[in-house]
Every structure is written in structure tokens, then in C-alpha cells.
Design a protein around this motif. Structure first.
Motif, PDB file in Angstrom:
ATOM      1  N   THR A  30       2.057 -28.731 -55.504  1.00 57.43           N
ATOM      2  CA  THR A  30       2.107 -28.164 -54.160  1.00 57.43           C
ATOM      3  C   THR A  30       0.701 -28.115 -53.569  1.00 57.43           C
ATOM      4  OG1 THR A  30       1.760 -25.905 -54.941  1.00 57.43           O
ATOM      5  CG2 THR A  30       4.044 -26.644 -54.737  1.00 57.43           C
ATOM      6  N   LEU A  49       3.769 -31.524 -52.412  1.00 58.75           N
ATOM      7  CA  LEU A  49       4.856 -30.761 -51.813  1.00 58.75           C
ATOM      8  C   LEU A  49       4.273 -29.591 -51.031  1.00 58.75           C
ATOM      9  CD1 LEU A  49       7.879 -29.931 -51.521  1.00 58.75           C
ATOM     10  CD2 LEU A  49       7.586 -28.598 -53.621  1.00 58.75           C
ATOM     11  N   GLY A  51       5.357 -26.696 -50.218  1.00 62.65           N
ATOM     12  CA  GLY A  51       6.521 -25.918 -50.637  1.00 62.65           C
ATOM     13  C   GLY A  51       6.644 -24.629 -49.842  1.00 62.65           C
ATOM     14  N   ASP A  52       7.891 -24.144 -49.763  1.00 63.78           N
ATOM     15  CA  ASP A  52       8.052 -22.831 -49.122  1.00 63.78           C
ATOM     16  C   ASP A  52       7.561 -21.728 -50.064  1.00 63.78           C
ATOM     17  OD1 ASP A  52      10.114 -22.950 -50.915  1.00 63.78           O
ATOM     18  OD2 ASP A  52      11.703 -22.482 -49.482  1.00 63.78           O
ATOM     19  N   SER A  53       7.088 -22.127 -51.267  1.00 66.04           N
ATOM     20  CA  SER A  53       6.374 -21.172 -52.137  1.00 66.04           C
ATOM     21  C   SER A  53       5.105 -20.693 -51.435  1.00 66.04           C
ATOM     22  CB  SER A  53       6.042 -21.809 -53.490  1.00 66.04           C
ATOM     23  OG  SER A  53       5.422 -23.068 -53.316  1.00 66.04           O
ATOM     24  N   ASP A  91       9.021 -28.666 -47.366  1.00 66.40           N
ATOM     25  CA  ASP A  91      10.249 -27.879 -47.507  1.00 66.40           C
ATOM     26  C   ASP A  91      10.778 -27.439 -46.153  1.00 66.40           C
ATOM     27  OD1 ASP A  91      11.055 -27.663 -50.151  1.00 66.40           O
ATOM     28  OD2 ASP A  91       9.713 -25.988 -50.587  1.00 66.40           O
ATOM     29  N   LYS A 121      12.351 -31.596 -47.907  1.00 68.26           N
ATOM     30  CA  LYS A 121      13.115 -31.192 -49.096  1.00 68.26           C
ATOM     31  C   LYS A 121      14.036 -30.044 -48.700  1.00 68.26           C
ATOM     32  CE  LYS A 121      11.175 -28.932 -52.838  1.00 68.26           C
ATOM     33  NZ  LYS A 121      11.886 -27.639 -52.840  1.00 68.26           N
ATOM     34  N   HIS A 145      17.068 -30.551 -54.095  1.00 65.92           N
ATOM     35  CA  HIS A 145      16.532 -29.531 -55.004  1.00 65.92           C
ATOM     36  C   HIS A 145      17.736 -28.768 -55.564  1.00 65.92           C
ATOM     37  CE1 HIS A 145      13.292 -26.122 -55.602  1.00 65.92           C
ATOM     38  NE2 HIS A 145      14.223 -26.062 -56.544  1.00 65.92           N
ATOM     39  N   VAL A 188      14.481 -32.603 -57.023  1.00 63.29           N
ATOM     40  CA  VAL A 188      13.779 -31.646 -57.894  1.00 63.29           C
ATOM     41  C   VAL A 188      14.843 -30.864 -58.658  1.00 63.29           C
ATOM     42  CG1 VAL A 188      12.476 -29.465 -57.895  1.00 63.29           C
ATOM     43  CG2 VAL A 188      11.684 -31.384 -56.508  1.00 63.29           C
ATOM     44  N   GLU A 190      15.049 -27.515 -60.962  1.00 59.44           N
ATOM     45  CA  GLU A 190      14.223 -26.359 -61.340  1.00 59.44           C
ATOM     46  C   GLU A 190      14.927 -25.503 -62.378  1.00 59.44           C
ATOM     47  OE1 GLU A 190      12.520 -24.254 -58.023  1.00 59.44           O
ATOM     48  OE2 GLU A 190      11.763 -22.639 -59.306  1.00 59.44           O
ATOM     49  N   ILE A 211      10.777 -29.001 -62.808  1.00 58.68           N
ATOM     50  CA  ILE A 211       9.887 -27.848 -62.982  1.00 58.68           C
ATOM     51  C   ILE A 211      10.661 -26.906 -63.895  1.00 58.68           C
ATOM     52  CG2 ILE A 211      10.611 -26.969 -60.661  1.00 58.68           C
ATOM     53  CD1 ILE A 211       7.860 -25.412 -60.670  1.00 58.68           C
ATOM     54  N   VAL A 221       6.621 -31.313 -61.483  1.00 60.45           N
ATOM     55  CA  VAL A 221       5.967 -30.615 -60.361  1.00 60.45           C
ATOM     56  C   VAL A 221       5.608 -29.202 -60.805  1.00 60.45           C
ATOM     57  CG1 VAL A 221       8.237 -29.995 -59.343  1.00 60.45           C
ATOM     58  CG2 VAL A 221       6.172 -29.827 -57.940  1.00 60.45           C
ATOM     59  N   VAL A 223       3.450 -25.491 -59.153  1.00 63.81           N
ATOM     60  CA  VAL A 223       2.764 -24.853 -58.028  1.00 63.81           C
ATOM     61  C   VAL A 223       1.270 -24.879 -58.354  1.00 63.81           C
ATOM     62  CG1 VAL A 223       2.417 -22.630 -56.864  1.00 63.81           C
ATOM     63  CG2 VAL A 223       4.739 -23.456 -57.324  1.00 63.81           C
TER      64      VAL A 223
HETATM   65  O1  KIV Z   1       8.376 -24.365 -52.922  1.00 63.56           O
HETATM   66  C1  KIV Z   1       8.035 -24.884 -53.993  1.00 63.56           C
HETATM   67  O2  KIV Z   1       6.884 -24.766 -54.434  1.00 63.56           O
HETATM   68  C2  KIV Z   1       9.036 -25.638 -54.738  1.00 63.56           C
HETATM   69  C3  KIV Z   1       8.662 -26.083 -56.111  1.00 63.56           C
HETATM   70  C4  KIV Z   1       8.763 -24.947 -57.055  1.00 63.56           C
HETATM   71  C5  KIV Z   1       9.445 -27.250 -56.562  1.00 63.56           C
HETATM   72  O3  KIV Z   1      10.098 -25.872 -54.265  1.00 63.56           O
END
Ligand code: KIV
Length: 272
Positions: A30, A49, A51-53, A91, A121, A145, A188, A190, A211, A221, A223
Motif C-alpha cells: 500500500t 494499492l 488501500g482504504d486502510s 480501493d 478494487k 477482494h 486479493v 485476505e 495477505i 500484499v 500494508v
Molecule cells: O486497504 C487495504 O490496505 C487492503 C489490503 C489489506 C489488501 O485492502
């Protein structure tokens, strides 16, 4: 072990499918901002990525649910400005694609137009099939995902391993095949058992990126902030920390505070 590695000047969705066919594993991390993305891209990563993380890592929320489409576009456009080689996947945040296919398409178009991202994603299987088809029909590449899908955390109730039971495992395999059939370029997986993830990877021709899904898949993948040890409270079994930046940064910042207090900084050579 020798590593099969073809040079890709620019990674595309097609390069990822080629990597799977050639047995080359796909690396994905990410990134949410320009500076980090520049380092990640120039270090040879295949996929970045957005990511929405970011909701957890950048904004400090407990879940990924609060982040908005505008915020994802801000992060993604910062990343895009830094990247020369990697494929940038963004995301679609919670609430921007689940309600109806037209809204899903509008959200995906905003990501592509306003951030310059290369693909989106989405989390989920058959329940969002129509939304995914609508996005794909507009020529926007989609990564799926499955498994632990953090946008559904309040449905699951916990972040433990998914698809341990046969019923959920069969549904996951069915969903993966459906995502391939309708045209997703990768998925993905998870936090699911390694044997199941390997089975999925062997059942489809598109790349499966894991992941917490073991070593029998087509890529991995993590973070970024977890793998470089900037975060330190999250310690799942699947996470390998390559650095302890939390500790290194804390030491450096404490030293700076001391130096300022002592008037050791700036020195004669650090002023005009
Ligand atoms: O948002 C994110 O970081 C993810 C990863 C954990 C794959 O979707």
C-alpha cells in the motif's frame, strides 16, 4: 531459489497475468502519499494499492468504513504523481459501490478521472456482481477482494481467519471463479487458510494476491506502514516486519527534542 523475472518498464494488468503464467510472483504494497509512493515505486514494487486502510493508517479510524471517495481521490492522486512503473490500484470505499451499479460506475469513474489511478478494487462476490460488471463494461479494470473483507467487519464481528468452514470455502471458490469469468484482472484473498488460497490460485487463470493467505498464491500484499514497523500495535501472524521504524523514529525525534532544548541544534555550520 532462482527468481524468474522479466523486466517490465511499466506494469499493466496484462503484465500481472503474464507474471502468473510465467511463475513470477507479484509484489504489492500500500501507499497513500507522494513521498512514500516514490520510495515504494523506485524500489521495484509491481503494484501499489491505495488501500482504504488509509482510514486506519492515515486518519486513525478504527475501521475502513469512514473514509470517503473524495479522501481516496486525494490519496490516490498524490500517489499517482510519484509513480513511474507500478500499476496503481485504488480501493472504492465503503458505501460507494454496494447500493446500485450506476452509483458504482459513477464512483469508479471519479477515481479514474480525478486521481489518474489505473484500476479499482472492490470487496465482495456475488452480491456485488452487477456493480462490478457495470464498472468493467466502462473499460475500468477491477481487482476483486474476498475472504476477510474489512468493509464488512460489523457483519463478521471479528478480524479472525475466514472460510475455515466448508460452506464459506465453497462460496469463496465460486466467487473467485465468477470474478474471473466476468473479467476481473486479479483478486486479493485476505486472511484465509493457506490450503484454500492455493486451491483458488490453481482454479483460476487470473493472479491471486494474498495477505495472510499463505505461500501458494501468485503474489503477496502488505500494508506498508506495518511492514516497515511504523505501526507497532497490530501484530497478526502473517505480518513480517522488515524494519522497526517506530523505534528508530522515536529515538531520532527524542534526540532532536534534546538537541533543541540544549541549544545543540542548530550548530554554527547549520546556520547562515
Ligand atoms: O486497504 C487495504 O490496505 C487492503 C489490503 C489489506 C489488501 O485492502
Amino acid at each position: 531459489m532462482s527468481i524468474a523475472k522479466k523486466e517490465y518498464k511499466r506494469v499493466t494488468t496484462k503484465s500481472l497475468v503474464d507474471m502468473k503464467s510465467n511463475g513470477e510472483k507479484i509484489s504489492m504494497l500500500t501507499a497513500y502519499d507522494y513521498t512514500m509512493a516514490k520510495i515504494v515505486d523506485s524500489s521495484g514494487i509491481d503494484v501499489i494499492l491505495v488501500g482504504d486502510s488509509a482510514s486506519n493508517v492515515m486518519a486513525g479510524h478504527e475501521t475502513t468504513l469512514p473514509i470517503t471517495l473524495d479522501q481516496m481521490i486525494y490519496h490516490a492522486s498524490s500517489v499517482i504523481r510519484a509513480v513511474d512503473r507500478a500499476l496503481v490500484v485504488v480501493d472504492l470505499p465503503f458505501g460507494t459501490y454496494q447500493s446500485d451499479p450506476k452509483e458504482a460506475l459513477r464512483s469508479a469513474i471519479r477515481i479514474m478521472k480525478e486521481s489518474g489511478g489505473h484500476a479499482v478494487k472492490v470487496e465482495g462476490g456475488k452480491e456485488i456482481k452487477d456493480s462490478i460488471k457495470r464498472i468493467l463494461n466502462a473499460g475500468i479494470p477491477v481487482m476483486g477482494h474476498l475472504g476477510l473483507t474489512p468493509q464488512s467487519i460489523y457483519k463478521f464481528g471479528t478480524y479472525t481467519v475466514r472460510a475455515k468452514e466448508d460452506k464459506e470455502a465453497s462460496q469463496l471458490i465460486e466467487d473467485a471463479k465468477m470474478l474471473e469469468k466476468i473479467g476481473c484482472f486479479a483478486i486479493v484473498l485476505e486472511k484465509i487458510p493457506a490450503a484454500l488460497a492455493q486451491r483458488v490460485a490453481q482454479s483460476v487463470n487470473i493472479p491471486i494476491i494474498g495477505i495472510g493467505a499463505g505461500n501458494g498464491v501468485d503474489g503477496q500484499v502488505l500494508v506498508l506502514h506495518d511492514m516497515i514497523g511504523m505501526t507497532h500495535e497490530f501484530n497478526p501472524r502473517f505480518l513480517r516486519r522488515y524494519m522497526n521504524l517506530y523505534e528508530d523514529m522515536s529515538k531520532a525525534i527524542s534526540q532532536y527534542v534534546t538537541d533543541v532544548k540544549k541549544m545543540d541544534f542548530p550548530s554554527d555550520s547549520e546556520q547562515y
